[in-house]
Scaffold this active site. Structure first.
Site, PDB file in Angstrom:
ATOM      1  N   ILE A 245       0.862  -1.179   0.000  1.00  0.00           N
ATOM      2  CA  ILE A 245       0.000   0.000   0.000  1.00  0.00           C
ATOM      3  C   ILE A 245       0.902   1.233   0.000  1.00  0.00           C
ATOM      4  O   ILE A 245       1.620   1.495   0.970  1.00  0.00           O
ATOM      5  CB  ILE A 245      -0.938  -0.017   1.222  1.00  0.00           C
ATOM      6  CG1 ILE A 245      -1.833  -1.264   1.191  1.00  0.00           C
ATOM      7  CG2 ILE A 245      -1.774   1.260   1.282  1.00  0.00           C
ATOM      8  CD1 ILE A 245      -2.679  -1.438  -0.062  1.00  0.00           C
TER       9      ILE A 245
ATOM     10  N   GLU B  74     -11.152  -1.266  -7.084  1.00  0.00           N
ATOM     11  CA  GLU B  74     -12.394  -2.041  -7.152  1.00  0.00           C
ATOM     12  C   GLU B  74     -12.523  -3.116  -6.065  1.00  0.00           C
ATOM     13  O   GLU B  74     -13.639  -3.549  -5.766  1.00  0.00           O
ATOM     14  CB  GLU B  74     -12.545  -2.716  -8.524  1.00  0.00           C
ATOM     15  CG  GLU B  74     -11.458  -2.436  -9.508  1.00  0.00           C
ATOM     16  CD  GLU B  74     -11.884  -1.600 -10.716  1.00  0.00           C
ATOM     17  OE1 GLU B  74     -11.021  -0.976 -11.316  1.00  0.00           O
ATOM     18  OE2 GLU B  74     -13.069  -1.554 -11.053  1.00  0.00           O
TER      19      GLU B  74
END
Lengths: 156, 745
Positions: B636, B712
């Site tokens: 991340i 998504e």
């Protein structure tokens, strides 16, 4: 054409408009203050929220001629020069936006909502901010930012 | 000299100040002189042809400059091939104002151009159009018998048809002790970004255009405009530095771009066309779908058979397809599988990718079926997933580049308090509310597109990174700045990421959760080349201490290059540029996925969503009171913006499950709730606690950065988790979305 005077962000503007021009289009197209956003033009999304004489209104549902002589504050007039308003800082800190398109309306609406003094709890803030849609889904960040300022934690 | 690594830090959005002060400019907001305003006139029938068009009254109005229709439109490319954009599905692209045929309700039939917006809008109502109507079909459910194989084309590469059957599904399904046979129906949904679709075309003369457009892909639209209007690529510049949301709707050039450019070239004027909210409904959308799933398990709760049959809507002119049917086999092993995907052509506009296309549709059905099967087998739904956990991709046998789904399940379940759950439906009560706990799994592909970036070291020793990529609210500007800063050892303040401009090096449209990998890797590759160049330039300085240094002997930090073995020997970037005659040192390079190496692996991100709902005992209103999503998406880069991506898609999941739908009247062939008052999305009062967990997933295989994308994956598990929670609260399996209270009455 009608001649009207709008005091926008502490500046007086005299402009000639036809009666069918909305306050939103007068701000965006005539005064080039495009910070106020058009998301639906029907009073359904809140993106066009501005402060009119201190009260939050939907500028798409007001004709410019109706606001002759009014004092309007748009998102461009919220900061004090380069110094951001605590709510603006809180929005950045809490990542209270993604695309940024609903943000001006959220900020103006929140300032108006806090001034109304009706909201006591987080749930009440959520309810009273529910006229301002956010399609990116930044809802929790937006409410976190408002609550921080409401509770006096707004950073200087 | 030590600087903290920027990657992994929760850096606030770098464009934040511009967005909170109203200074960020979107496509309709550029102040250009002598602007003409275009307003679109729409067909009021669903299928047929225009028999008479009278623009006289509109043209006679003071301030109206022109009305363009199919009868007087300027020349455009006639070859269908010229209209194919990078995301065009197989078929023929719809060309506005080409002929009198009406192919769908709300199709643009004229463009009014006036000196001001109000006049253009008023005059649009004065254009008289008469039609000859024909019979039409817009309802998927009535036309399931017409389902057929999708056509194949360029986009089939990204969306391949389902794999061949394995084993013997029918027999295995018959012979298994536990089985579920369920049908799922979804209506269509519209992206509805907050910003209205808009294009401001600046007519520069000499066949040159500068276009401010609402798009996810500047280069895609540049090529489209050049091809269609016969202009040179280099003469068309498309800019989209700020995009007020898109969610897939900006992947392909939309018709306001075409009309704005057509008018600008024809009238040799600057033209702005802004669509109204209503005009954004005869538009790309998530297709209506029908799914039938038959899953079976043996006595131990191991899946034995999976059949997923999906049918979606497309238009009469293009075959828009999604990957729907085969997702279950990327999650769960099963010896007998049968996956089918078909299309039905309807008299509607072509659907288009909408956040987690295919996956959001499929995972709702798959994970509800799994929940139902868990109940059939008498196994806890989480335990059922764990019993069927796949360490390698069951559909191919290939290993995953990484898969921390188990950690997602465990951490989210712990955080949520799953073990407090009484499995008996309707057993948990809070005052006048039935409480339900539901969970579901999510999966999404980790894409990476080829991309180019230019990196420049300026005379001040700072770095500029150029890319045509957009930032539609995803955080690309901030995240790419962090990546670039770390690659060259600079603080982020010394890096400028410049983007959203087709003139800058190539990027695909922003979509598929692919941008951090695509643009990020291009930056890594370019900075590597830049380092070599900086060393070469440093060597050319007379008496340079780097004379004998090889590329591996030097390191870069804080705008300096120094010898690894002797860090006191250093030269600043500014000195290198000065020695270069003051000319910035720059390089442009391409990053691309390691296709050959990665062919041996499956690349997926995963998630687990746990949801609590409250259902009012009397009114049956449903509230998601809290939700926890754990996501495994590799490294991340920015936990703050990534959290927003996931939380935002959780809101989308709540919306899909409980709120939004485009209501189609099949007798009129049009959407009846074409406005934000009646197209319901969650408001602040609908959103409660959302918790996001990122699993610690290290991936050294997938790409140079170890990232998978977070656009998504936060959405896909949510609708099923909510539907499963509604079942747990009420004992009712509602298999149509959205679940409104009336379905529980």
């Amino acid at each position: 054409m009608t001649t009207i005077t709008l005091n926008v962000n502490k500046q007086t503007h005299t402009l000639e408009v036809l009666p069918w021009v909305s306050l939103l289009d007068a701000l965006r197209d005539r005064l080039k203050l495009t910070g106020t956003k058009k998301g639906c033009d029907h009073g359904q999304c809140g993106a066009c929220t501005v402060l009119c004489d201190g009260t939050r209104i939907l500028s798409c549902l007001s004709l410019a001629v109706m606001k002759n002589g009014s004092e309007i504050t748009t998102v461009e007039g919220i900061a004090d020069g380069d110094a951001l308003h605590p709510l603006q800082k809180a929005f950045i800190e809490h990542d209270a936006f993604q695309c940024g398109y609903c943000t001006p309306g959220q900020i103006c609406s929140a300032i108006g909502m806090l001034a109304e003094g009706k909201a006591r709890t987080r749930d009440e803030v959520k309810e009273l901010m529910s006229g301002n849609l956010c399609r990116c889904g930044a809802n929790t960040g937006i409410i976190d930012a408002i609550m921080e300022v409401k509770e006096g934690g707004g950073r200087e | 000299m030590k600087i903290q690594s920027a990657v992994g830090q929760p850096v606030s959005r770098l464009e934040g100040k511009l967005k909170v002060t109203g200074a960020a400019k979107y496509a309709a907001e550029y102040d250009v002189p002598d602007l003409l305003y275009g307003y679109v006139v729409h067909a009021t029938i669903t299928k047929g042809r225009i028999t008479r068009l009278d623009t006289g009254a509109a043209k006679a109005l003071q301030g109206v400059v022109d009305v363009i229709t199919h009868e007087n439109r300027p020349e455009v490319a006639s070859a269908d091939l010229k209209y194919i954009d990078m995301d065009a599905p197989p078929g023929l692209v719809f060309k506005p104002l080409t002929d009198p045929e009406v192919r769908y309700n709300g199709q643009p039939v004229a463009l009014v151009l006036a000196e001001d917006f109000e006049t253009a809008r008023y005059a649009s109502g004065l254009v008289e159009v008469e039609y000859e109507t024909q019979a039409f079909e817009t309802c998927l459910d009535h036309n399931l018998d017409n389902a057929r194989e999708p056509g194949k084309g360029f986009s089939t590469m990204l969306k391949p048809p389902p794999p061949k059957p394995t084993g013997n599904f029918e027999q295995a399904f018959r012979d298994s002790p536990f089985k579920v046979d369920a049908e799922f129906r979804h209506g269509s949904e519209h992206h509805n970004p907050m910003e209205l679709f808009a294009t401001t075309t600046v007519y520069e003369g000499d066949g040159k255009l500068t276009i401010y457009d609402k798009t996810q892909g500047t280069v895609n639209n540049q090529l489209f405009v050049a091809n269609v209007f016969g202009l040179r690529y280099e003469d068309v510049r498309v800019l989209a530095p700020f995009v007020g949301g898109a969610f897939g709707s900006g992947l392909r050039p939309q018709y306001q771009l075409y009309l704005s450019v057509m008018a600008a070239l024809h009238l040799k004027r600057n033209v702005r066309v802004v669509l109204s909210r209503k005009q954004m409904f005869p538009f790309p959308h998530r297709p209506q779908s029908y799914q039938r799933l038959r899953f079976a398990a043996d006595a131990n709760g191991s899946l034995t058979a999976m059949n997923h049959r999906a049918i979606s809507e497309t238009s009469q002119f293009e075959d828009y397809a999604e990957v729907v049917a085969e997702w279950s086999h990327k999650l769960y092993p099963s010896p007998n599988t049968l996956f089918e995907y078909k299309l039905v052509s309807l008299d509607l506009y072509t659907p288009m990718d909408m956040r987690a296309p295919g996956g959001a549709t499929a995972l709702h059905a798959i994970e509800c079926t799994m929940d139902e099967l868990a109940y059939e087998a008498g196994i806890d739904p989480l335990e059922f997933r764990l019993r069927n956990y796949a360490e390698t991709d069951p559909s191919t046998g290939k290993p995953f580049t990484s898969k921390a789904l188990r950690e997602c399940y465990m951490r989210a379940a712990e955080q949520f308090g799953w073990k407090e759950r009484n499995p008996e439906p309707g057993s948990m009560v809070r005052g006048n509310k039935l409480v339900g706990y539901g969970m579901a799994t999510g999966i999404w592909d980790a894409y990476q597109f080829p991309a180019r970036t230019e990196v420049i070291i300026t005379g001040e020793g700072k770095m500029i990174v150029n890319s045509a990529v957009t930032d539609i609210g995803t955080g690309t500007l901030t995240v790419m700045t962090q990546v670039a800063a770390d690659e060259l050892g600079l603080p982020i303040e010394d890096v400028t990421f410049s983007y959203g401009d087709s003139k800058k090096p190539f990027s695909m449209f922003q979509g598929g959760s692919a941008m951090t990998a695509s643009t990020g890797v291009a930056i890594v590759v370019a900075v590597k080349a830049l380092k070599k160049k900086l060393l070469k330039k440093a060597k050319s300085i007379a008496g340079s201490p780097f004379d004998r240094a090889g590329n591996d002997d030097v390191a870069f930090k804080y705008g300096h290059m120094f010898l690894r073995k002797q860090p006191s020997v250093s030269v600043s970037f500014a000195e290198i540029v000065a020695a270069n005659g003051g000319k910035p040192v720059k390089t442009t390079n391409m990053g691309a996925p390691h296709v050959l190496k990665l062919r041996k692996y499956t690349k997926s991100s995963h998630s687990a969503a746990f949801v609590e709902v409250e259902v009012d005992k009397d009114l049956k209103t449903i509230t998601v009171t809290r939700a926890v999503s754990a996501v495994a998406a590799g490294r991340i880069v920015n936990p703050k913006t990534a959290r927003s991506q996931i939380a935002g898609s959780m809101v989308w999941g709540i919306s899909k499950a409980l709120h939004e739908e485009s209501i189609l009247d099949e007798n009129l062939g049009k959407y009846m709730n074409a406005n934000l008052g009646e197209y319901h999305i969650p408001v602040h009062a609908d959103i409660n606690e959302l918790e996001v967990i990122f699993a610690d997933e290290r991936d050294d295989l997938i790409n140079e950065l170890g990232v998978k994308g977070v656009g998504e994956i936060g959405l896909v598990a949510m609708p099923a988790a909510i539907a499963n929670a509604v079942f747990h609260a009420t004992g009712r399996r509602i298999r149509e979305l959205p679940i409104h209270f009336d379905k529980l009455l």
